[in-house]
Design an enzyme around this catalytic site. Structure first.
Site, PDB file in Angstrom:
ATOM      1  CG  ASP A   8      71.040  49.929  35.094  1.00 31.04           C
ATOM      2  OD1 ASP A   8      71.510  49.159  35.950  1.00 31.04           O
ATOM      3  OD2 ASP A   8      70.948  49.644  33.891  1.00 31.04           O
ATOM      4  CG  ASP A  10      76.130  46.518  33.744  1.00 28.49           C
ATOM      5  OD1 ASP A  10      77.274  46.706  33.302  1.00 28.49           O
ATOM      6  OD2 ASP A  10      75.895  46.131  34.902  1.00 28.49           O
ATOM      7  CG  ASP A 187      69.059  48.482  30.500  1.00 28.88           C
ATOM      8  OD1 ASP A 187      68.978  47.393  29.915  1.00 28.88           O
ATOM      9  OD2 ASP A 187      69.500  48.601  31.659  1.00 28.88           O
TER      10      ASP A 187
END
Length: 229
Positions: A8, A10, A187
């Site tokens: 990922d 961000d 995250d």
């Protein structure tokens, strides 16, 4: 054995929370000076615009749409709601936000080390991210990670957002290996971790806003690179 690692972007490869705060501060300054909108009023309008756009798009795309992240559309809707001119403000607001965010992004050195080590081991590296492709490419370029990435999946291309299975199926297709040979690092517990696990992938959670560089480097160096792979 892991044959592909998918990241990922961000709040995984950089601290989005900090960069977004700086970008919003700059944007608040612009709209207050040029449009007479207070930060609170602007944030309320932005939230309303986001809900309206998401609701409109979800009728035709239950899996989610990358267009919900398009800040130009969001800013356009705010200006239209307030009967304010689109020109030059829509593009100025867009540039103000994104240029500030990009300027405030910082990649921890360990990610380059990890990606380089994966490349040395002939393990494929990819990106699996919501958002539109253009801005995610700009972020990777700013982080100086783009040369170490072999493929990219955005929700714009997949036609669905994480944790939709279609998104992860496209990741697996581009990984060129079985789901259990893919490791997804992200995250968000629901969108990244559970979504990837339901697709059969192995997962590793990392949030750049929560974990120190030293902790993550130790985790990745000793647990990830030498034990998992």
């Amino acid at each position: 054995m892991i044959r592909c690692v998918i990241f990922d972007i961000d709040n995984t490869l950089y601290n989005y929370t900090e960069a977004n705060e700086a970008a919003m501060e700059a944007l608040h300054g612009y709209v207050q000076e040029k449009l007479g909108l207070s930060p609170d009023r602007f944030d309320h309008l932005a939230a309303e615009a986001s809900r309206e756009i998401t609701g409109r798009l979800s009728k035709n795309n239950p899996g989610g749409s990358a267009a919900t992240h398009n800040r130009l559309i969001r800013f356009q809707n705010i200006l239209e709601t307030c009967n304010l001119p689109l020109h030059p403000h829509a593009l100025n607001m867009y540039d103000c936000y994104w240029n500030t965010l990009l300027d405030n992004m910082e990649c921890a050195p360990y990610w380059r080390e990890v990606l380089q080590e994966l490349q040395n081991r002939n393990i494929r590296t990819g990106i699996g991210t919501d958002m539109t492709a253009y801005m995610q490419y700009r972020k990777l370029e700013q982080l100086n990670l783009l040369p170490l990435i072999q493929f990219m999946v955005t929700s714009e291309e997949a036609g669905a957002e994480k944790p939709d299975r279609k998104f992860f199926e496209l990741c697996i297709q581009k990984a060129q290996c079985a789901p259990e040979e893919c490791l997804f690092i992200g995250d968000n517990p629901e969108k990244d971790i559970k979504g990837a696990q339901k697709a059969g992938m192995k997962t590793l959670r990392h949030c750049a806003a929560e974990t120190s560089d030293r902790e993550v480097k130790k985790l990745l160096t000793y647990s990830f690179l030498y034990n998992i792979i």
